[in-house]
Design an enzyme around this catalytic site. Sequence first.
Site, PDB file in Angstrom:
ATOM      1  N   TYR A  92       4.759   1.029 -10.670  1.00 36.78           N
ATOM      2  CA  TYR A  92       4.949  -0.206 -11.435  1.00 36.78           C
ATOM      3  C   TYR A  92       5.564   0.170 -12.777  1.00 36.78           C
ATOM      4  O   TYR A  92       5.090   1.076 -13.451  1.00 36.78           O
ATOM      5  CB  TYR A  92       3.603  -0.893 -11.649  1.00 36.78           C
ATOM      6  CG  TYR A  92       3.676  -2.198 -12.417  1.00 36.78           C
ATOM      7  CD1 TYR A  92       4.278  -3.326 -11.863  1.00 36.78           C
ATOM      8  CD2 TYR A  92       3.129  -2.307 -13.690  1.00 36.78           C
ATOM      9  CE1 TYR A  92       4.337  -4.524 -12.567  1.00 36.78           C
ATOM     10  CE2 TYR A  92       3.178  -3.504 -14.402  1.00 36.78           C
ATOM     11  CZ  TYR A  92       3.791  -4.604 -13.836  1.00 36.78           C
ATOM     12  OH  TYR A  92       3.840  -5.789 -14.532  1.00 36.78           O
ATOM     13  N   ASP A 135       7.958   7.332 -16.726  1.00 32.60           N
ATOM     14  CA  ASP A 135       7.252   6.170 -17.234  1.00 32.60           C
ATOM     15  C   ASP A 135       5.836   6.633 -17.589  1.00 32.60           C
ATOM     16  O   ASP A 135       4.973   6.748 -16.726  1.00 32.60           O
ATOM     17  CB  ASP A 135       7.228   5.059 -16.187  1.00 32.60           C
ATOM     18  CG  ASP A 135       6.463   3.835 -16.678  1.00 32.60           C
ATOM     19  OD1 ASP A 135       5.854   3.908 -17.766  1.00 32.60           O
ATOM     20  OD2 ASP A 135       6.473   2.812 -15.972  1.00 32.60           O
ATOM     21  N   LYS A 164       0.509   0.927 -23.755  1.00 33.09           N
ATOM     22  CA  LYS A 164      -0.951   1.112 -23.688  1.00 33.09           C
ATOM     23  C   LYS A 164      -1.509   1.911 -24.872  1.00 33.09           C
ATOM     24  O   LYS A 164      -1.578   1.368 -25.966  1.00 33.09           O
ATOM     25  CB  LYS A 164      -1.326   1.670 -22.310  1.00 33.09           C
ATOM     26  CG  LYS A 164      -0.834   0.699 -21.210  1.00 33.09           C
ATOM     27  CD  LYS A 164      -1.382   0.878 -19.824  1.00 33.09           C
ATOM     28  CE  LYS A 164      -1.078  -0.357 -18.998  1.00 33.09           C
ATOM     29  NZ  LYS A 164      -0.083  -0.183 -17.950  1.00 33.09           N
TER      30      LYS A 164
HETATM   31  C1  LIG Z   1       1.162  -1.088 -17.629  1.00 32.97           C
HETATM   32  C2  LIG Z   1       2.374  -0.403 -17.191  1.00 32.97           C
HETATM   33  C3  LIG Z   1       3.651  -0.903 -17.463  1.00 32.97           C
HETATM   34  C4  LIG Z   1       3.872  -2.255 -18.086  1.00 32.97           C
HETATM   35  O1  LIG Z   1       3.397  -2.343 -19.375  1.00 32.97           O
HETATM   36  P1  LIG Z   1       3.088  -3.814 -19.982  1.00 32.97           P
HETATM   37  O2  LIG Z   1       2.670  -3.509 -21.395  1.00 32.97           O
HETATM   38  O3  LIG Z   1       2.027  -4.402 -19.139  1.00 32.97           O
HETATM   39  O4  LIG Z   1       4.346  -4.582 -19.934  1.00 32.97           O
HETATM   40  C5  LIG Z   1       4.745  -0.131 -17.121  1.00 32.97           C
HETATM   41  N1  LIG Z   1       4.595   1.054 -16.526  1.00 32.97           N
HETATM   42  C6  LIG Z   1       3.378   1.571 -16.237  1.00 32.97           C
HETATM   43  C7  LIG Z   1       3.283   2.901 -15.605  1.00 32.97           C
HETATM   44  C8  LIG Z   1       2.240   0.846 -16.549  1.00 32.97           C
HETATM   45  O5  LIG Z   1       1.048   1.344 -16.209  1.00 32.97           O
END
Ligand SMILES: *Cc1c(COP(=O)(O)O)cnc(C)c1O
Length: 427
Positions: A144, A239, A267
């Site tokens: 994701y 990511d 995060k």
């Molecule tokens: C949470 C997450 C996102 C998205 O971040 P948001 O602040 O919710 O838009 C993207 N990549 C990874 C790996 C994530 O865990």
Amino acid sequence: MLYQRSSALFTEAQKYIPGGVNSPVRAFKSVGGVPVFIKSAKGAYLTDADDRKYIDYINSWGPAILGHTHPQVLEDIKMQAEKGFSFGTPTEIETEIAKFIIENVPNVDQIRMVSSGTEACMSAIRVARGFTGRDKIIKFEGCYHGHSDSFLIKAGSGAATFGNPNSPGVTAGTAKDTLLARYNDADQVADLFRLNEGEIAAVIVEPVAGNMGCVLPENDFLQKLRKLCDENGAVLIFDEVMTGFRLAFGGAQEAYGVKADLVTYGKVIGGGLPVGAFAGRQEIMDCLAPKGAVYQAGTLSGNPLAMRAGLTTLQLIKNDASFYERINKNTEMLDFEIGKILNEKGISHCINRKGSMMSLFFHITSVSNFDEAAKANHSLFNKFFHQLLESGIYLPPSGYETWFISDAIKSEEIDRTLAAIRKFEYS
Ligand SMILES: *Cc1c(COP(=O)(O)O)cnc(C)c1O
């Protein structure tokens, strides 16, 4: 009724907010039942609208790595708030946090702040495309990268539990530029490079996947991606929205010793306020406006309150020499003891863990990609989730999510968690 007030609040919320929530996984659709409304949090604990307390294993999906409402972070946010909330001008603290990150994270020369992980990943592929002059990207099933169009193709997290991980509203034109491979399958990536020679701008990967449950890279998967990107002139994007400042201060780049060309953050970087960022090599970051031609902007990007929460959080982590050792050890203990209890009960399972990220899959012995994560017994997880919730343990409400252990979870909380799991009735 245990969740009486939450139940009433949820009914009311559904009148005004689609599905009653502002982010789908919060609705408990995967596990069923009524989502618990939280009114406050401190340290390891959440308090819900019915005044029930929970040990929190979500920690706002990662940001609260110090535990909730850390006193120092709170004080610094208050101090900053006195000076103003947002100016839409450059501020000194933006340079301070950028410098601090660049000096303490391997292999990034410049960083740009945004307001979410979604924005960070969306911007990272844009700059990778601008830099390479190519259109296609490779992503992995179950990973994701936020909810921007290019990534909602077999995405993980909330998208994984909605039956159709490909969202309506994403045009075929956009989808055709996103190529898919199985996580941990570098051969498939090599095939995609061969079939799309000279067309692939970037490979984007969660270096430890956290959005199909926690799934670790195996057999030098990350090293192989590095090599394939080098051979094909593509940008490797880690990511690290979940793994950044969590697996190590330098995230997965540091934990696995693999260099990415671009890294995205979110995060933990905002300490609980809305922050994301993307960072990378000078020559790539030089492509961004106003220096370069790749446009990217944000009214609240680098917001001083958010920068303060993030910088104080990162400083507290960095200045605590045993921080990672401590949270990793607690997570390891949890993993080991849960395994022991489930074995005694004769419940086959698999626990994947890296650092302070872990997840539990029932009735399967190993999980290294999305298909395997999907084969786990999710209805048993849902039962487990609800029994623990009743005992005051708040796990992520889906078997496709990662548990985040915070530094506020100590042996007392672990003992209480294990006691609740010992009572788990599974038949
Ligand atoms: C949470 C997450 C996102 C998205 O971040 P948001 O602040 O919710 O838009 C993207 N990549 C990874 C790996 C994530 O865990």
